[in-house]
Write an enzyme that holds these catalytic residues in place. Structure first.
Site, PDB file in Angstrom:
ATOM      1  N   ARG A   4     104.841  31.003 -59.583  1.00  0.00           N
ATOM      2  CA  ARG A   4     106.110  30.635 -60.212  1.00  0.00           C
ATOM      3  C   ARG A   4     106.181  31.259 -61.599  1.00  0.00           C
ATOM      4  O   ARG A   4     105.427  30.871 -62.487  1.00  0.00           O
ATOM      5  CB  ARG A   4     106.255  29.122 -60.361  1.00  0.00           C
ATOM      6  CG  ARG A   4     106.524  28.356 -59.071  1.00  0.00           C
ATOM      7  CD  ARG A   4     106.891  26.919 -59.431  1.00  0.00           C
ATOM      8  NE  ARG A   4     107.204  26.109 -58.279  1.00  0.00           N
ATOM      9  CZ  ARG A   4     106.417  25.175 -57.770  1.00  0.00           C
ATOM     10  NH1 ARG A   4     105.251  24.940 -58.331  1.00  0.00           N
ATOM     11  NH2 ARG A   4     106.776  24.470 -56.730  1.00  0.00           N
ATOM     12  N   ASP A   8      96.153  30.928 -59.658  1.00  0.00           N
ATOM     13  CA  ASP A   8      95.758  31.233 -58.289  1.00  0.00           C
ATOM     14  C   ASP A   8      96.754  32.259 -57.731  1.00  0.00           C
ATOM     15  O   ASP A   8      97.686  32.664 -58.433  1.00  0.00           O
ATOM     16  CB  ASP A   8      95.769  29.942 -57.462  1.00  0.00           C
ATOM     17  CG  ASP A   8      94.892  30.029 -56.219  1.00  0.00           C
ATOM     18  OD1 ASP A   8      94.337  31.106 -55.951  1.00  0.00           O
ATOM     19  OD2 ASP A   8      94.750  29.021 -55.518  1.00  0.00           O
ATOM     20  N   HIS A  26      91.697  25.355 -55.310  1.00  0.00           N
ATOM     21  CA  HIS A  26      91.980  25.736 -56.689  1.00  0.00           C
ATOM     22  C   HIS A  26      91.648  24.595 -57.649  1.00  0.00           C
ATOM     23  O   HIS A  26      91.007  24.795 -58.684  1.00  0.00           O
ATOM     24  CB  HIS A  26      93.464  26.123 -56.808  1.00  0.00           C
ATOM     25  CG  HIS A  26      93.841  26.654 -58.149  1.00  0.00           C
ATOM     26  ND1 HIS A  26      95.160  26.818 -58.535  1.00  0.00           N
ATOM     27  CD2 HIS A  26      93.098  27.052 -59.215  1.00  0.00           C
ATOM     28  CE1 HIS A  26      95.191  27.300 -59.757  1.00  0.00           C
ATOM     29  NE2 HIS A  26      93.959  27.439 -60.202  1.00  0.00           N
ATOM     30  N   ASP A  44     102.661  23.721 -62.787  1.00  0.00           N
ATOM     31  CA  ASP A  44     103.539  24.721 -63.391  1.00  0.00           C
ATOM     32  C   ASP A  44     105.026  24.445 -63.219  1.00  0.00           C
ATOM     33  O   ASP A  44     105.864  25.232 -63.672  1.00  0.00           O
ATOM     34  CB  ASP A  44     103.219  26.116 -62.842  1.00  0.00           C
ATOM     35  CG  ASP A  44     103.337  26.193 -61.320  1.00  0.00           C
ATOM     36  OD1 ASP A  44     103.717  25.183 -60.695  1.00  0.00           O
ATOM     37  OD2 ASP A  44     103.041  27.262 -60.758  1.00  0.00           O
ATOM     38  N   ASP A  45     105.374  23.316 -62.587  1.00  0.00           N
ATOM     39  CA  ASP A  45     106.797  23.005 -62.381  1.00  0.00           C
ATOM     40  C   ASP A  45     107.188  21.695 -63.055  1.00  0.00           C
ATOM     41  O   ASP A  45     108.081  20.997 -62.586  1.00  0.00           O
ATOM     42  CB  ASP A  45     107.128  22.943 -60.889  1.00  0.00           C
ATOM     43  CG  ASP A  45     106.338  21.860 -60.163  1.00  0.00           C
ATOM     44  OD1 ASP A  45     105.369  21.344 -60.752  1.00  0.00           O
ATOM     45  OD2 ASP A  45     106.677  21.540 -59.008  1.00  0.00           O
ATOM     46  N   ASP A 101      95.523  14.789 -53.162  1.00  0.00           N
ATOM     47  CA  ASP A 101      96.167  13.636 -53.790  1.00  0.00           C
ATOM     48  C   ASP A 101      96.141  12.408 -52.885  1.00  0.00           C
ATOM     49  O   ASP A 101      95.934  11.281 -53.360  1.00  0.00           O
ATOM     50  CB  ASP A 101      97.599  13.964 -54.240  1.00  0.00           C
ATOM     51  CG  ASP A 101      98.414  14.632 -53.159  1.00  0.00           C
ATOM     52  OD1 ASP A 101      97.849  15.042 -52.119  1.00  0.00           O
ATOM     53  OD2 ASP A 101      99.643  14.765 -53.340  1.00  0.00           O
ATOM     54  N   SER A 149     105.243  21.667 -50.452  1.00  0.00           N
ATOM     55  CA  SER A 149     105.788  20.477 -49.774  1.00  0.00           C
ATOM     56  C   SER A 149     107.188  20.700 -49.224  1.00  0.00           C
ATOM     57  O   SER A 149     107.772  19.791 -48.635  1.00  0.00           O
ATOM     58  CB  SER A 149     105.814  19.297 -50.750  1.00  0.00           C
ATOM     59  OG  SER A 149     106.711  19.559 -51.814  1.00  0.00           O
TER      60      SER A 149
END
Length: 483
Positions: free
Chosen positions: A152, A179, A226, A248-249, A327, A358
């Site tokens: 991204r 990554d 990662h 990163d989002d 998670d 996702s």
């Protein structure tokens, strides 16, 4: 290590031999072009030698620190045993020491690992100052911010905010672990120079074998790989004691760093806590009290999405880190071990990543409506000891089960006359899901725990009133079959 030094010296001799050869050679050679090429190679070699020296110094420092910790633990063990003190903490330190020593030994003895770590050290030739100690001279904790990135280029949005709101460069070093080998993303990150530390590519970029039924979920396997590598690197090689994980989002609130600084003492002093999260899974506008930006809660549900953990926790989790779906794995009883996280009334993070591994699950119905806090709260000036388990549980249970019982229809129609918080009971999985959907809450369970739940209670705000969606008062634990 000695073999690598010989290799560097041999490479230097070869390059200087080439230079002499071309200077005395009678063959027609474009000397200017050849000189430029050789100069470039020499520059690369010089940079590599500097990286070698820096890495060797770091490894020697790690070895020295491990030895010092070992001597300290031996002394403390003798003292505590002599005085008859509880040795649980000593046992934890011994396990952590063993894990760290194993990691350092692997980096010294495994040439392949060393080679992978030499190439992409930093994004700038200006060396990044990595503090070895866990605190600043004034005693404040050093908390690293680990940003996970992949493909991204909008990681720029996240990094810009982190740098903008970061109160202290030394206290909050930003480390970006990349990554995917996505060139455009790497270029964006590299522009930040020495404002961040850039781990340019996590070493293992090989394809991952996944079960045939899970091929479409291969991305989750890569994410888990990662995470495992980057957290090992930051905790065991860079030697940070505490890390905030950011993806990163994510957008962050202006008081993002203040929130984690204020809650840090809770995390390190209360053994019943294992993380602090900036995220409220049910933090949509209309379900939070916008006048209660300073209110925090305990939750049995691991929230993620901007969360803080310690090296002690990672030393516990890393040996059994999963190959995928990290998670949900971390939410299992075997990992959670009845520990809780701190979460806010109003989120200090918000995701803008609609597309990803996702495929936007939950985004359109929930995530895009999460309210991001805008009011700066000085958490470091507040007394947050009410969140310690011994204090919190008594007050929380009393508040929940002394509140007025109402139905959804009564609450929606405004017919509730009693003041203060109210309670809506549920006694089955389906009853909970039905009520949660009526309010617009996230209705799913993970290992039997509802999102934001604490002791089975989900607390939110509705039409100017605190609401507790709660099981019976004699609740005796989560049922994993509800997932």
């Amino acid at each position: 290590m000695r073999n690598r030094s010989v290799t560097v010296i041999f490479g230097s001799l070869v390059l200087w031999g080439l230079i002499i050869y071309f200077l005395i050679s009678d063959q027609p050679v474009d000397r200017e072009q050849e000189t430029t090429r050789i100069s470039t190679q020499i520059s690369k070699l010089e940079r590599r030698i500097k990286q070698e020296i820096a890495l060797n110094q770091e490894l020697f420092a790690s070895i020295s620190e491990v030895k010092q910790r070992k001597r300290k633990i031996i002394v403390n063990t003798y003292t505590d045993e002599k005085q008859g003190r509880n040795t649980n903490r000593i046992d934890e330190d011994k396990l952590l020491l063993k894990k760290e020593k194993k990691y350092v030994d692997n980096n010294i003895n495994n040439n392949d690992v060393q080679q992978l770590q030499i190439e992409p050290v930093y994004s700038s030739e200006t060396s990044y100052n990595v503090p070895i100690k866990g605190k600043l001279p004034n005693g404040s904790p050093i908390i690293a911010v680990l940003v996970f990135s992949c493909n991204r280029i909008t990681v720029q949005r996240c990094l810009d905010q982190l740098i903008k709101y970061r109160p202290n460069v030394e206290q909050f070093p930003i480390i970006v672990s990349e990554d995917c080998q996505h060139r455009q993303t790497a270029d964006v990150i590299a522009r930040y120079g020495n404002q961040i530390m850039h781990i340019q590519v996590q070493p293992d970029q090989s394809d991952i074998e996944v079960p045939p039924k899970e091929k479409k979920f291969k991305g989750y396997f890569k994410i888990a790989r990662h995470y495992g590598w980057a957290l090992n690197h930051v905790f065991f090689q860079l030697r940070y004691d505490t890390v905030i994980i950011v993806e990163d989002d994510l957008d962050i609130a202006p008081d993002f760093f203040e929130y984690f600084l204020g809650t840090y003492p809770l995390l390190v002093s209360d053994n019943s806590l294992w993380c602090v999260s900036a995220w409220n899974d049910n933090g949509k506008a209309g379900l939070v009290d916008e006048n209660a930006a300073d209110v925090l809660y305990r939750t049995d549900f691991f929230p993620g999405l901007g969360w803080m953990l310690t090296r002690q926790l990672w030393a516990e989790l890393s040996p059994k880190w999963p190959k995928s779906y990290w998670d949900d794995w971390i939410r299992q009883p075997e990992q959670r071990r009845n520990r809780a996280c701190i979460r806010p009334e109003i989120s200090r993070t918000r995701t803008f990543g609609k597309t990803g591994v996702s495929n936007g699950m939950f985004y359109e119905r929930h995530l895009k409506y999460i309210k991001l806090n805008t009011e700066f709260v000085h958490f470091t000036r507040m007394n947050l000891t009410y969140l310690l388990k011994d204090n919190y549980d008594i007050n929380f249970v009393n508040e929940v089960y002394q509140s007025t019982v109402v139905s959804f229809s009564e609450l929606k129609s405004g017919k509730v006359m009693a003041p203060g918080a109210v309670r809506i009971p549920y006694y089955s999985r389906q009853a909970y899901k039905n009520t949660a959907k009526q309010f617009g809450l996230m209705d799913d369970f993970r290992s039997g725990v509802p999102r934001t739940g604490y002791r089975g209670v989900v607390t939110f705000f509705y039409k100017g009133r605190r609401v507790h969606l709660a099981p019976s008062a004699n609740w005796n634990g989560y049922d994993t079959t509800w997932s």
